[in-house]
Enzyme design. Structure first.
Site, PDB file in Angstrom:
ATOM      1  N   HIS A 115      -3.853  -5.316  -0.293  1.00 58.28           N
ATOM      2  CA  HIS A 115      -3.511  -5.845   1.023  1.00 58.28           C
ATOM      3  C   HIS A 115      -3.521  -7.372   1.021  1.00 58.28           C
ATOM      4  CE1 HIS A 115      -3.514  -2.222   3.660  1.00 58.28           C
ATOM      5  NE2 HIS A 115      -4.128  -1.717   2.601  1.00 58.28           N
TER       6      HIS A 115
ATOM      7  N   CYS B  93       0.820  -1.206   0.000  1.00 60.42           N
ATOM      8  CA  CYS B  93       0.000   0.000   0.000  1.00 60.42           C
ATOM      9  C   CYS B  93       0.864   1.271   0.000  1.00 60.42           C
ATOM     10  CB  CYS B  93      -0.976  -0.036   1.169  1.00 60.42           C
ATOM     11  SG  CYS B  93      -2.365   1.119   0.990  1.00 60.42           S
TER      12      CYS B  93
ATOM     13  N   GLU C 117      -2.721  -9.338   3.354  1.00 68.43           N
ATOM     14  CA  GLU C 117      -3.204  -9.853   4.642  1.00 68.43           C
ATOM     15  C   GLU C 117      -4.719  -9.774   4.741  1.00 68.43           C
ATOM     16  OE1 GLU C 117      -3.654  -5.618   5.228  1.00 68.43           O
ATOM     17  OE2 GLU C 117      -2.142  -6.827   4.226  1.00 68.43           O
TER      18      GLU C 117
END
Length: 366
Positions: free
Chosen positions: A334, A249, A336
């Site tokens: 992202h 990001c 995760e």
């Protein structure tokens, strides 16, 4: 219920029901298209200084639980929903959304036309907004004058980054995680892989990081304009090519700037849990979680040492970069997730493999 006003800088206003803290606040109004994951979204440090409009019409239906926090203290300026569930039902639920927002001193508004608001943002771009208690129509002009006079912060990263280094111990690879506003889930993914993680503040120098003798460095997510963090750009220049690098990001944008590419502010950004991203080398398409208002300028990459690895299929923006010579790669989305699909969680394993290969190469060279 008490009434609350959401006033936008163009003069548009919405009157709704007050939820959360009883206070006045100003922030950038954005929207998130996720159908679930409101707790993770509200506690994501990348939303610093923003008011989140949830496009899904019902928010709070499974309450707030102890497990889904991305940070302990939310840094959002406000929460905007069509309907806030007041009687949540879930076996993990510990409090309602309204109770949580009150406890964390975050104001919100419910009962407004979030579809109309989202269409406005899509057409006009993100807007500065104000949430305040609503008494009568005469308040509007005074509030509008105040709203237009407020300048939004440009030091978001400094506000959310750790003030001092700390360690999350493990017996595996040594990873330095540079905290620009890191989500808890990123640290959790490294812990799952038994990494010994040293989390350092955003303004840590390259020399200080290299003195920790890491096997790899991770650049975290974070809020705001990457150009507002010039010290981090210099840090990236100092570590790439020496140790493996993985950025997410904001870390992706800083990596681009450090290598001669440019970034720009998007009209309304990507914020949601279902953005399709294509890996150019394989043609593989994954659905990804995203939260960003800035992107890497496509044409600027041609004059850099970077290679585009991923693109967003909705608008063609850059979603992944790799260095042409060094063991370094970054993604705009992202991996995760939390909230969102886990399609790209494998990128953490690729980071582990990249550190292994680099370490073997150093041993062979010696």
């Amino acid at each position: 219920m008490k009434k609350r006003i959401l006033l936008l800088e163009d003069g548009t206003h919405f009157i709704g029901d007050a939820i959360g803290a009883d206070k006045e606040t100003v922030g950038e109004v954005v929207f998130n298209t996720g159908m679930t994951g409101y707790q993770e979204t509200i506690t994501d440090p990348s939303y610093y200084g923003q008011m989140i409009t949830f496009t899904y019409p019902l928010v709070g239906n499974y309450g707030i639980n102890r497990d889904d926090f991305e940070s302990i203290q939310p840094v959002v300026k406000g929460v905007i929903v069509r309907e806030a569930a007041r009687n949540p039902s879930n076996w993990r639920e510990q409090m309602t959304l309204d109770e949580f927002l009150k406890e964390k001193d975050v104001p919100g508004i419910a009962g407004i036309d979030t579809r109309k608001l989202t269409k406005m943002i899509r057409q006009e771009g993100t807007l500065k907004g104000l949430l305040a208690p609503y008494e009568n129509e005469t308040d509007k002009e005074k509030l509008l004058h105040h709203l237009r006079s407020v300048r939004l912060s440009t030091s978001q990263v400094a506000e959310v980054s750790s003030s001092k280094p700390f360690i999350s111990p493990g017996e595996g690879k040594r990873v330095v995680l540079v905290d620009f506003g890191v989500k808890g889930s990123i640290l959790k993914e490294l812990n799952k892989r038994n990494c010994h993680v040293t989390v350092v503040p955003y303004n840590t120098s390259a020399a200080e990081i290299l003195n920790l003798h890491p096997d790899g460095v991770m650049l975290s997510n974070g809020p705001g304009d990457p150009k507002d963090v010039p010290e981090a750009i210099e840090m990236v220049k100092g570590i790439q090519g020496i140790v493996p690098l993985f950025g997410i990001c904001l870390g992706h944008q800083l990596f681009a700037l450090a290598n001669g590419a440019d970034t720009f502010k998007m009209k309304f950004g990507h914020r949601g849990a279902n953005h399709p991203v294509k890996e150019l080398a394989s043609g593989r398409v994954d659905f990804t979680a995203q939260n960003h208002g800035y992107s890497v300028e496509q044409d600027s990459v041609q004059n850099s040492d970077l290679v585009v690895t991923h693109v967003e299929l909705n608008d063609g923006t850059i979603e992944g970069l790799a260095h042409a010579e060094y063991p370094a790669y970054t993604v705009q989305y992202h991996p995760e997730a939390n909230p969102g699909p886990g399609d790209v969680n494998y990128l953490f394993d690729q980071f582990m493999e990249m550190m292994d290969l680099e370490r073997e190469g150093r041993v062979d060279h010696a």
